[in-house]
Design a protein around this motif. Structure first.
Motif, mmCIF file in Angstrom:
data_model
loop_
_atom_site.group_PDB
_atom_site.id
_atom_site.type_symbol
_atom_site.label_atom_id
_atom_site.label_comp_id
_atom_site.label_asym_id
_atom_site.label_seq_id
_atom_site.Cartn_x
_atom_site.Cartn_y
_atom_site.Cartn_z
ATOM 1 N N GLN A 46 -17.008 -11.776 44.217
ATOM 2 C CA GLN A 46 -16.187 -12.536 43.272
ATOM 3 C C GLN A 46 -16.987 -12.832 42.010
ATOM 4 O OE1 GLN A 46 -16.434 -15.882 42.123
ATOM 5 N NE2 GLN A 46 -14.528 -15.667 40.934
ATOM 6 N N GLN A 47 -18.269 -13.115 42.172
ATOM 7 C CA GLN A 47 -19.121 -13.432 41.025
ATOM 8 C C GLN A 47 -19.245 -12.218 40.099
ATOM 9 O OE1 GLN A 47 -23.273 -14.109 41.950
ATOM 10 N NE2 GLN A 47 -23.506 -15.575 40.255
ATOM 11 N N ASN A 48 -19.445 -11.039 40.682
ATOM 12 C CA ASN A 48 -19.557 -9.837 39.860
ATOM 13 C C ASN A 48 -18.235 -9.458 39.217
ATOM 14 O OD1 ASN A 48 -22.274 -9.441 40.147
ATOM 15 N ND2 ASN A 48 -22.114 -7.793 41.649
ATOM 16 N N ARG A 49 -17.139 -9.651 39.944
ATOM 17 C CA ARG A 49 -15.835 -9.341 39.351
ATOM 18 C C ARG A 49 -15.586 -10.209 38.128
ATOM 19 N NH1 ARG A 49 -14.140 -9.229 44.850
ATOM 20 N NH2 ARG A 49 -13.208 -11.296 44.620
ATOM 21 N N GLN A 50 -15.928 -11.486 38.226
ATOM 22 C CA GLN A 50 -15.702 -12.384 37.094
ATOM 23 C C GLN A 50 -16.586 -11.993 35.908
ATOM 24 O OE1 GLN A 50 -13.298 -14.678 36.766
ATOM 25 N NE2 GLN A 50 -14.014 -14.815 34.639
ATOM 26 N N SER A 51 -17.816 -11.600 36.185
ATOM 27 C CA SER A 51 -18.696 -11.217 35.081
ATOM 28 C C SER A 51 -18.268 -9.879 34.473
ATOM 29 C CB SER A 51 -20.157 -11.153 35.551
ATOM 30 O OG SER A 51 -20.337 -10.201 36.576
ATOM 31 N N VAL A 52 -17.690 -8.990 35.289
ATOM 32 C CA VAL A 52 -17.146 -7.736 34.755
ATOM 33 C C VAL A 52 -15.963 -8.037 33.834
ATOM 34 C CG1 VAL A 52 -15.821 -5.669 35.384
ATOM 35 C CG2 VAL A 52 -17.958 -6.191 36.563
ATOM 36 N N ILE A 53 -15.093 -8.951 34.253
ATOM 37 C CA ILE A 53 -13.957 -9.338 33.419
ATOM 38 C C ILE A 53 -14.454 -9.855 32.066
ATOM 39 C CG2 ILE A 53 -12.083 -11.026 33.154
ATOM 40 C CD1 ILE A 53 -11.734 -10.854 36.238
ATOM 41 N N GLU A 54 -15.469 -10.695 32.093
ATOM 42 C CA GLU A 54 -16.007 -11.244 30.846
ATOM 43 C C GLU A 54 -16.626 -10.141 29.988
ATOM 44 O OE1 GLU A 54 -18.676 -14.216 32.259
ATOM 45 O OE2 GLU A 54 -17.072 -15.538 33.000
ATOM 46 N N GLY A 55 -17.330 -9.203 30.629
ATOM 47 C CA GLY A 55 -17.920 -8.089 29.893
ATOM 48 C C GLY A 55 -16.870 -7.213 29.241
ATOM 49 N N LEU A 56 -15.814 -6.928 29.979
ATOM 50 C CA LEU A 56 -14.724 -6.115 29.438
ATOM 51 C C LEU A 56 -14.056 -6.813 28.256
ATOM 52 C CD1 LEU A 56 -13.177 -4.911 32.813
ATOM 53 C CD2 LEU A 56 -14.153 -3.420 31.064
ATOM 54 N N ARG A 57 -13.805 -8.090 28.400
ATOM 55 C CA ARG A 57 -13.139 -8.831 27.326
ATOM 56 C C ARG A 57 -14.012 -8.897 26.072
ATOM 57 N NH1 ARG A 57 -10.657 -13.721 31.087
ATOM 58 N NH2 ARG A 57 -8.727 -12.646 31.692
ATOM 59 N N SER A 58 -15.311 -8.878 26.251
ATOM 60 C CA SER A 58 -16.206 -8.974 25.091
ATOM 61 C C SER A 58 -16.180 -7.703 24.249
ATOM 62 C CB SER A 58 -17.637 -9.242 25.560
ATOM 63 O OG SER A 58 -18.191 -8.099 26.201
#
Length: 213
Positions: A180-192
């Motif tokens: 879950q932690q990596n998924r959330q950080s991937v979402i943030e990376g994609l949005r950036s």
């Protein structure tokens, strides 16, 4: 298509949704010269029974419409896809055991083809395809905007195709195998990154966060 269980997408609404959003199909079949691939925009139509059908048209000179009725064709609909950087994983700072990957969503539809020669039916197909794809325009163009004789002449040079879906497979590889932690950080990376493809992928990662951590 190789598809681990956690990447499988079986819900018809999801498969149809991708087809409707990304209607350009890669149509693969066995032609006289071996494997052949054409790229054709198609319209999904539900049917009273079965999985539905896909409607479109091709040039009369295109041999695709002449395939045997029993031959199975593979149609590939490619949805959002994007590179995933290891830098986006929150766990990178813990042990560094991360690697790049590519996220994507895709539908494979196995179909048989029926050629349509009746001008009225072909006109209906091009009208529905046009109306669907013009819907977002401020002043949608209509088939009837063109001179009738011009349209009639064009109809003589194309063949309608109806592809009955025999089976289909969806693969949504959208970080379900991550914590879950990596998924959330991937979402943030994609949005950036702020591109359409990456924004779409961020939404898919968010909506398919089904792994139990």
């Amino acid at each position: 298509m190789y598809c681990p269980t956690h990447f499988q997408e079986e819900k018809p609404a999801e498969l149809v949704g991708l087809i409707e959003q990304f209607p350009l199909a890669t149509v693969i079949y066995q032609g006289d010269d071996g494997l052949t691939a054409d790229h054709i925009p198609l319209l999904y139509e539900a049917t009273p029974s079965g999985l539905g059908k896909l409607m479109g048209h091709v040039a009369k000179n295109n041999p695709l419409w002449q395939v045997a009725p029993e031959q199975e064709l593979l149609l590939v609909f490619q949805g959002p896809s994007t590179y995933i950087s290891p830098n986006w994983y929150a766990s990178k700072s813990e042990a560094g055991k991360v690697v790049p990957t590519w996220n994507y969503a895709v539908v494979h539809a196995h179909c048989t083809l029926n050629a349509i020669h009746d001008p009225a039916q072909v006109l209906r197909i091009i009208t529905e395809l046009t109306d669907k794809n013009e819907a977002a325009q401020g002043h949608p163009w209509r088939v009837t905007d063109a001179p009738a004789e011009f349209t009639k002449k064009l109809l003589g040079n194309i063949v309608g195709i109806s592809l009955e879906i025999k089976r289909w497979q969806g693969k949504w590889k959208v970080s379900q195998n991550q914590t879950q932690q990596n998924r959330q950080s991937v979402i943030e990376g994609l949005r950036s990154e702020d591109s359409d493809a990456q924004r779409q992928m961020a939404l898919l990662v968010q909506s398919h966060a089904t792994r139990s951590d």
